[in-house]
Design a protein around this motif. Structure first.
Motif, short mmCIF file in Angstrom:
data_model
loop_
_atom_site.label_atom_id
_atom_site.label_comp_id
_atom_site.label_asym_id
_atom_site.label_seq_id
_atom_site.Cartn_x
_atom_site.Cartn_y
_atom_site.Cartn_z
N GLN A 1 54.09 38.03 46.55
CA GLN A 1 55.38 38.18 47.23
C GLN A 1 55.56 37.09 48.27
O GLN A 1 54.69 36.87 49.11
N ASN B 1 51.64 48.53 51.27
CA ASN B 1 52.01 48.45 49.85
C ASN B 1 53.02 47.34 49.58
O ASN B 1 54.07 47.55 48.95
N MET B 2 52.69 46.16 50.08
CA MET B 2 53.50 44.97 49.87
C MET B 2 52.62 43.85 49.34
O MET B 2 51.40 43.95 49.37
N THR C 1 52.59 40.50 53.12
CA THR C 1 52.06 41.84 52.86
C THR C 1 52.44 42.82 53.95
O THR C 1 52.09 44.00 53.87
N ASN D 1 49.80 44.82 45.11
CA ASN D 1 50.05 45.04 46.53
C ASN D 1 48.73 44.98 47.30
O ASN D 1 47.67 45.35 46.78
#
Length: 448
Positions: free
Chosen positions: A231, A204-205, A251, A199
């Motif tokens: 991601q 926290n992505m 993010t 992350n």
């Protein structure tokens, strides 16, 4: 009251009860269309919805108008979980899905079709659904709606082990759709030695892996496209070039490398715009057959010589995302910022314009003919740019920074109008409506 009047009243009541009982695809709602003069700029704004019904437009990565240019499709709570369409000329409102949808609404540009994902009865399985909008509009106007299956076709289903979801994009050939697949499915196709990202940033992505798969909407065939170690977000297709995909490393804010492109067969994976650590790149959108618009954010105050933070010049410090220190030092105006346009073929980047002060341009788009660009800012104002002369014009403002979401400007196919979502008319300052903003006539008359 004579017999014929009583009969007409009885028929009207019966029809009303019938509509209320069905409350499904093709259901019609009264027009809310209003033309409102912007009190600051004088621009005439066409509010196609004007009541607080949870309206929100399709994201700028995807078309807003149907292929005939007459209807705009949007999300709404008029019927919970269903999509609506509004006729730009008449204001007629029609429900265009039944059974719900998830993720992105995809309007075909060669046919009067709508594509979307829908949760199937089996957990983790998604259906790809095609809607015949021409038939919905025709039968809805005639008051002769058939069963939902007469308008909605299941093009295929995604197996649970794909962990499919997120954004979906319709290819320019209108035969394939692209969608995200989850970590376990993506990991099976990762190249040997690929780095799996953690992350990134305070939200926290961004951790991977993720992947993209595609489905043929005629046969239901599914093929893997690509896997990456981060991601994936905002999958979009180039609407002019079949097989060309643009996506991002999501993010929730600044990414180490935001923008990416790949071919539908998995070849050609590369950063679309290789960004520097001090650059905050966001909100990319394919705008022409060869170009992608994106924002190089200039929304954060510059640090002073002593290592502290200078007094904010934006007037929005703390009022909008990205101001907290956990994102690092990116996004200040120490380096060039503004509405950037990247050429997919030459890889050259130009900055079309930037607001002289404030947050700078945030969500951006451009006309398909290459003449104009548009962006909103933290104040929810809308700026038009002549790409040839670099002239900028404030089109509309006062759309309330308390709104449930941002304006998200998107051009129509011929570059004469821009759709936004706005809380200008909302009593609570939050509920948004669907609005069409015209490109000024004097700008349209300019020589290209």
């Amino acid at each position: 009251m004579n017999t014929s009047t009583l009969l007409r009243a009885a028929v009207c009541v019966a029809l009303c009860f019938s509509t209320a009982a069905h409350a499904g695809i093709g259901q019609r709602f009264p027009s809310e269309r209003k033309v409102v003069k912007d009190p600051v700029t004088g621009t005439m704004l066409t509010f196609l919805t004007s009541t607080p019904q949870g309206d929100s437009k399709i994201y700028p990565t995807h078309p807003q108008w149907t292929s005939d240019g007459k209807w705009l499709v949007f999300r709404s709570n008029r019927v919970q979980g269903e999509a609506m369409a509004v006729n730009e000329a008449s204001g007629a409102l029609v429900q265009v899905t039944e059974g719900g949808y998830t993720g992105m609404l995809n309007l075909a540009q060669k046919s009067m079709k709508l594509f979307f994902m829908r949760q199937a009865a089996e957990k983790g399985v998604l259906q790809i659904v095609e809607v015949d909008l021409a038939a919905v509009f025709r039968d809805s106007a005639a008051g002769s709606m058939k069963a939902p299956d007469a308008y909605q076709r299941i093009a295929g289903t995604t197996p649970a082990d794909l962990e499919a979801g997120g954004d979906m994009a319709l290819d320019a050939d209108e035969e394939w759709v692209y969608f995200r697949v989850g970590r376990n499915a993506a990991a099976k196709h990762l190249p040997a030695g690929a780095k799996i990202e953690e992350n990134f940033g305070p939200r926290n992505m961004g951790a991977g892996p993720n992947g993209i798969a595609r489905m043929n909407v005629k046969t239901g065939e599914i093929r893997h496209v690509v896997s990456v170690g981060f991601q994936i977000g905002h999958i979009q297709a180039n609407l002019w070039n079949p097989g060309e995909i643009v996506f991002c490393w999501e993010t929730g804010g600044k990414s180490p490398q935001r923008t990416w492109t790949v071919r539908s067969d998995g070849t050609g994976l590369r950063p679309l715009y290789p960004e520097a650590p001090y650059e905050w790149v966001t909100h990319e959108a394919v705008i022409t057959k060869d170009e992608v618009a994106m924002a190089l954010m200039g929304h954060r105050p510059v640090k002073d010589g002593g290592g502290g933070v200078a007094a904010p010049a934006t007037g929005v410090y703390g009022a909008n995302p990205g101001q907290d220190a956990a994102w690092g030092d990116a996004g200040t105006r120490e380096k060039p910022t503004g509405l950037a346009i990247v050429n997919l073929r030459t890889r050259e980047m130009t900055i079309a314009g930037q607001t002289p002060s404030g947050s700078g341009l945030w969500h951006v788009h451009g006309s398909p003919d290459g003449r104009f660009a548009v962006g909103d800012d933290f104040a929810r104002s809308l700026w038009l740019i002549d790409r040839k002369t670099r002239e900028m014009k404030l089109l509309t403002t006062g759309h309330k920074d308390t709104a449930a979401d941002h304006p998200h400007p998107t051009f129509n196919a011929d570059g004469t109008k821009i759709q936004i979502q706005s809380a200008m008319l909302s009593a609570d300052g939050k509920a948004m409506n669907i609005v069409v903003v015209p490109v000024p006539k004097e700008w349209l008359k300019r020589k290209q």
